[in-house]
Each structure stands twice: as C-alpha cells, then as structure tokens.
Enzyme design. Structure first.
Site, PDB file in Angstrom:
ATOM      1  N   CYS A 178      -3.065  -0.941  -4.591  1.00  0.00           N
ATOM      2  CA  CYS A 178      -3.741  -0.302  -5.568  1.00  0.00           C
ATOM      3  C   CYS A 178      -2.418   0.448  -6.910  1.00  0.00           C
ATOM      4  O   CYS A 178      -2.007  -0.525  -7.530  1.00  0.00           O
ATOM      5  CB  CYS A 178      -4.345   0.988  -5.145  1.00  0.00           C
ATOM      6  SG  CYS A 178      -5.862   1.524  -6.341  1.00  0.00           S
ATOM      7  N   HIS A 235      -8.099  -1.285  -1.806  1.00  0.00           N
ATOM      8  CA  HIS A 235      -7.460  -1.220  -0.816  1.00  0.00           C
ATOM      9  C   HIS A 235      -8.061  -1.693   1.367  1.00  0.00           C
ATOM     10  O   HIS A 235      -9.233  -1.043   1.524  1.00  0.00           O
ATOM     11  CB  HIS A 235      -7.812   0.407  -0.278  1.00  0.00           C
ATOM     12  CG  HIS A 235      -7.446   1.329  -0.804  1.00  0.00           C
ATOM     13  ND1 HIS A 235      -6.354   2.286  -1.053  1.00  0.00           N
ATOM     14  CD2 HIS A 235      -8.449   1.680  -2.455  1.00  0.00           C
ATOM     15  CE1 HIS A 235      -6.104   2.836  -1.941  1.00  0.00           C
ATOM     16  NE2 HIS A 235      -7.167   2.306  -3.010  1.00  0.00           N
ATOM     17  N   GLU A 286      -6.767  -1.612   3.514  1.00  0.00           N
ATOM     18  CA  GLU A 286      -7.033  -0.834   5.193  1.00  0.00           C
ATOM     19  C   GLU A 286      -7.007  -0.282   5.351  1.00  0.00           C
ATOM     20  O   GLU A 286      -7.516  -0.057   6.285  1.00  0.00           O
ATOM     21  CB  GLU A 286      -5.422   0.235   4.709  1.00  0.00           C
ATOM     22  CG  GLU A 286      -6.027   1.622   3.602  1.00  0.00           C
ATOM     23  CD  GLU A 286      -5.532   0.686   2.057  1.00  0.00           C
ATOM     24  OE1 GLU A 286      -5.543   0.415   1.363  1.00  0.00           O
ATOM     25  OE2 GLU A 286      -5.174   1.882   1.013  1.00  0.00           O
TER      26      GLU A 286
HETATM   27  N1  GLN Z   1      -3.437   5.611 -10.370  1.00  0.00           N
HETATM   28  C1  GLN Z   1      -3.932   5.142  -9.884  1.00  0.00           C
HETATM   29  C2  GLN Z   1      -6.124   4.287 -10.426  1.00  0.00           C
HETATM   30  O1  GLN Z   1      -6.008   6.105 -10.866  1.00  0.00           O
HETATM   31  C3  GLN Z   1      -3.964   4.488  -8.449  1.00  0.00           C
HETATM   32  C4  GLN Z   1      -4.869   4.478  -8.068  1.00  0.00           C
HETATM   33  C5  GLN Z   1      -4.442   3.902  -6.098  1.00  0.00           C
HETATM   34  O2  GLN Z   1      -3.685   3.961  -6.237  1.00  0.00           O
HETATM   35  N2  GLN Z   1      -5.706   4.748  -5.474  1.00  0.00           N
HETATM   36  O3  GLN Z   1      -6.352   3.227 -11.015  1.00  0.00           O
END
Ligand code: GLN
Length: 537
Positions: free
Chosen positions: A382, A508, A510
């Site tokens: 992410c 994600h 995970e």
């Molecule tokens: N802050 C970034 C976004 O909102 C990444 C979010 C995250 O890592 N869950 O896109």
C-alpha cells in the site's frame, strides 16, 4: 444455534481473541460450523479512524468493514470470512439505536440502556449467526475489555439476559483469567481469578469454563481449589499456558480437554477432532532449521500489534518455505538522513508497510532505494508501493522532487495522487476505497507466476493511487505495471525489471494469508529472501 460468550478478567492482553479463535478452530476440527462476533466497548463507530498505537491494526474485511484485529485471528484460525456483521462497538450500537429513535421507532417511550441498548446488542448477536449459505452450529462472541470496566457493562448485561431468550442449555460462558506465578512465594496464585469470577457473578454471570493463563501447567490440586472457589467443575478449569507460537494454542486447549467439555456442555454431537494438518503446520514452525532476517519497516513499530497481519503473513511465508523468520522491526524515521546500510545489511528481505501521513516516508524511500540498488528482495504494501513509485520516479526516471500529494500537495511531479472518487469525500470514517476489489495480472510477470493465475481479488484501504499520467515515464524507467483494475484505470501491482524480487501492491495481501495456506506473494518473497541469503550477497 449455540452461543459461546468469551469474557476476560484481571488484566487485558491475556489473549481473549486468540482463545476465541482457538475455540472456533477446535470446533471446526470436530466438523462443526462456527462464526464469530467481537463486541468492542469503545465509542468509535469502528477502529478506522484510530491511531494504530491506540488500537493496533485495523483489519479489513471483504465487504470493506474496518474492524478489530481479533477478526484477523478468527479468519486465520478458521475457515471463516468475516464481514461487517462480525464486529460491533458501543458506538455502532448506540448509532443504530439513536437512528431508530430519530426515525420514530420508539415514539412515546424513553430510550434506555436496558432494554433498548441491550436489545440491540442481543439483536446483533443473533444476526451474527445468520450467515448466507451456511448453517452455523455455534456463534462465538468475544466481549472486549476486562470484567470490572464500566464500558463493557451493557454488553455483559446483554449476555446475562441472553439465556432467558433461548434457554441456558444453548449458552456457555467462558472466562479467560490470569493465574500469576509469584517467584518469592514459588507459587501460582488463584486470588485474582477468584476476584474476577466474583465480579462476573455480581452481575449475574456464572462462568461455565475458566481458561487460566499461566506460564506453566496447573496441577490437579490447584484446579480443584480454583473450581471450589469459582463454582465450576474441576474439568472446566483449563490451563491456557504461554506458548511460543500462537498457532499452538488450539493444541494446548485440546490437550486440556477444552473441546470435549464444550461439546459435552452444549450437547453438541460431533466427531473427534482432526488436528493432524494443524499439528503438522505447528511442527514446521517449531522445527524449521533454517532462519532468515526480514526487515519490517513502518512508523508504528513501537506497537507490534499495529502490523499484526503482516507479521503473521511473514510467519506463514516461513511455514511455506520451512524457514524460521526473524523480524527486524525498523522505525522508518530512524532511516531518515542517515546511511541506511548498517541497519539493513543483515536482512535478506525488506518489507515496507502501509501507513498514512508524511512522517517516516523519506526513511521508507531510502530503504527502497537500498533494496533496489543492492538487489535485496523488496515487498511494498500500500503506502510501501506508493513510496516505491516515488523512489523510482526520483532516482531512475529523473523526476526531481516527485512525491505523493498526500505528503506534499504542491510537488512538481505528483506521481501519487488522490483518487478521483475521493475528491468530494468530506467525512473521514469509512470513506476510503475499502474491501475486496478484483485485479487482473499480466501474464509472464513474476506475480502471475506466484498466483498461478491472472484474476485475483484482494482487500484495499487507501485514498491515493498511481497518477496515470506518469505511467509512460515510469515504465520507461523499468517499472512494470503488472496488475491493474479490470477497467485498467488503477495500478494495483508493480514489479521492477532487472531485479531479483521487487514487488509492491496497492492492496493488503496480508489479510488473506493463512498458516496452512500462505499467501503466494509472502511465500515467494520469503523464497527470494532465501535465495538472496544463500547467494551470500
Ligand atoms: N496513505 C495511503 C493512501 O491513503 C496509503 C494507505 C495505506 O497504506 N493503507 O492511499
């Protein structure tokens, strides 16, 4: 339908979530069908707006709910997929009741904790048991907080009332408590448990089973004493002994006879549990001979629970490769403005975690540069992917000052920018791009090979994305946009050409990794780490 209520006493952090998950694991191993519900006492409607230091990881479900990290345990220990029906907070319960009041549902009445709030809680408990397409045998309900707290009282009152609606024989109360070993006395002490059970009985709940967290097995004599003072059967006093791997918990519970006594008390017909493959998996954790170090870089490493699912997925990757994982937790701020190599030198893989806000991002970018230039396996999640794009933009594509508009709104090269769909969002709670979305992976890429197919569904939690107007320059610099949303507008997955293993994802992974079925990207990342280690680079 049967209901098991899990409460906790004496202190927090005894492992209520893991205990609930392990109970589910054992019942499933007996051929029963279970589901879970976590009831959290705080006022936030969900943990989505909380700092990880307050709460730990926010676990995202397929349907896009931002939930308590215990739901991650439930998914990892069972065949379940959780949804927004599996986690309620005090805030969400009140929100529902107040909405009904405004609608006029209670016209003429005074709305009160008992019965309106408690009725709503009971309604959620019953609703959790209605799962589309499955007949549930047992709903396992975990009450957050510790008995004696003011906050959890309405939940406890609701579960006290519960047997009056559906008969006591369908309900079981399990209380997790602490039996500390006092060195000076050379003795295990039962008094805190006695007090905790008294506290429960004061509000009308008599536990049926006690899970006693200790650092050693409890003798029969002591079990008898606990049983006598706490008004339970001796066989219902179960040692919840500390273990090195949380995946051993169901096995310890089984040895102590927990699943036997639960099925007996609830009059559940079931087979003897089949724990063979779980045992094999735990053995792999304990007996892997090789070991590698992986750097986990984030800004919340002070609280390991902030990265719970990431941590577990790395362990799963280790299980998949029969290797022990040593995690080097690195605060990304410590990597800023210094030579990062002394901190990263011993690591065979570098994982950069997700996150929000500017703090620590330059440290993450430096670590990614080190991984890219040194040929160290790199996995970005992410925000970790967004930082990788920034790094390649700045240092390979020559886009000086490239950044995300999240960190620098007026950057000359906004290679990461707010998604169009996010621009008009005013409220913070529950408004990110959340939950499962499909992604199509390009054939011939490393990730296609890992997944063994090109159509995947993964969970998301973000507001920003790769700015499509920079795709050409970035791919000329060697970035491969290996995975895109089906309409091709959103970059989901990047790889780097000419690197042993450089993969980063907007989603994600995970949240979908399981100990018996490691996520392919974590499995392959660890494999690349092993190759890196044996190459002795
Ligand atoms: N802050 C970034 C976004 O909102 C990444 C979010 C995250 O890592 N869950 O896109």
């Amino acid at each position: 339908m049967k209901y098991i209520f899990v409460t906790g006493g004496v202190i927090s952090s005894l492992g209520k979530g893991l205990s609930a998950a392990s109970i589910g694991n054992l019942l499933e191993a007996r051929g029963l069908s279970v589901t879970f519900l976590k009831l959290d006492p705080y006022i936030n409607v969900d943990p989505g707006t909380m700092n990880p230091y307050q709460h730990g990881e926010v676990f995202v479900t397929d349907d896009g709910a931002e939930t308590d990290l215990d739901l991650g345990h439930y998914e990892r220990f069972s065949l379940n997929r959780m949804s927004k029906e599996n986690n309620y907070t005090t805030g969400k319960i009140y929100y529902n009741v107040i909405s009904k009041e405004r609608r006029g549902d209670f016209l003429g009445g005074t709305v009160q904790v008992v019965p309106h709030i408690t009725d709503e809680i009971k309604h959620c408990i019953v609703a959790a048991g209605r799962v589309k397409g499955r007949k549930i045998d047992v709903v396992i309900v975990e009450i957050g907080g510790t008995v004696g707290d003011i906050e959890s009282l309405p939940f406890l009152e609701a579960i006290r009332q519960f047997p009056y609606d559906i008969k006591k024989e369908n309900v079981l109360y399990i209380h997790l408590t602490l039996i500390p070993f006092i060195k000076a006395a050379d003795e295990l002490k039962t008094k805190p448990t006695q007090h905790s059970v008294n506290k429960l009985r004061e509000i009308g709940i008599q536990p049926d089973i006690l899970l006693c967290r200790t650092d050693r097995f409890i003798s029969q004599v002591l079990k008898k004493k606990i049983a006598l003072f706490c008004n339970v059967e001796t066989t219902a006093v179960i040692t919840a002994k500390d273990v090195e791997s949380s995946y051993e918990v169901p096995l310890v519970f089984h040895k102590e006879g927990l699943d036997e006594i639960i099925t007996k008390k609830l009059k559940l017909k079931s087979d003897r549990p089949n724990l063979k493959s779980w045992e094999k998996m735990v053995n792999r954790i304990y007996h892997s001979k090789k070991e590698i170090s992986i750097a986990l870089i984030g800004k919340y490493v002070g609280l390991k629970d902030s990265y719970k699912s990431l941590y577990e997925s790395l362990i799963h990757g280790g299980i998949g490769n029969e290797v022990k994982i040593h995690i080097e937790w690195i605060d990304s701020e410590r990597l800023e403005g210094v030579d990062v190599s002394p901190m990263l030198k011993g690591c065979s893989g570098i994982l950069v975690a997700g996150g929000f806000g500017t703090r620590g991002t330059e440290g993450k970018i430096s670590a990614i540069r080190y991984a890219r230039e040194g040929g160290v396996p790199f996995f970005g999640i992410c925000l970790g992917m967004q930082c990788a794009v920034i790094e390649v933009a700045r240092n390979v594509a020559g886009l000086k000052g490239a950044n995300s508009t999240e960190f620098e709104p007026h950057t000359p090269h906004p290679v990461i920018d707010l998604m169009g769909s996010q621009r008009n969002k005013k409220e913070k709670g529950g408004t990110m791009r959340l939950g499962a979305y499909p992604c199509l992976i390009q054939k011939g890429t490393r990730t296609y090979q890992a997944y063994q197919h090109g159509e995947i569904s993964e969970r998301h939690r973000h507001r920003y994305e790769v700015n499509n107007s920079y795709r050409k320059q970035l791919s000329d610099a060697g970035l491969v946009f290996a995975g895109l949303s089906p309409d091709k507008t959103l970059v989901e997955l990047i790889e780097l050409k000419d690197h042993p293993w450089f993969v980063a994802v907007q989603y994600h992974p995970e949240f979908q990794s399981r100990p018996e079925n490691p996520h392919p990207l974590f499995r392959e990342f660890i494999k690349a780490g092993l190759d890196h280690q044996s190459a002795g680079v």
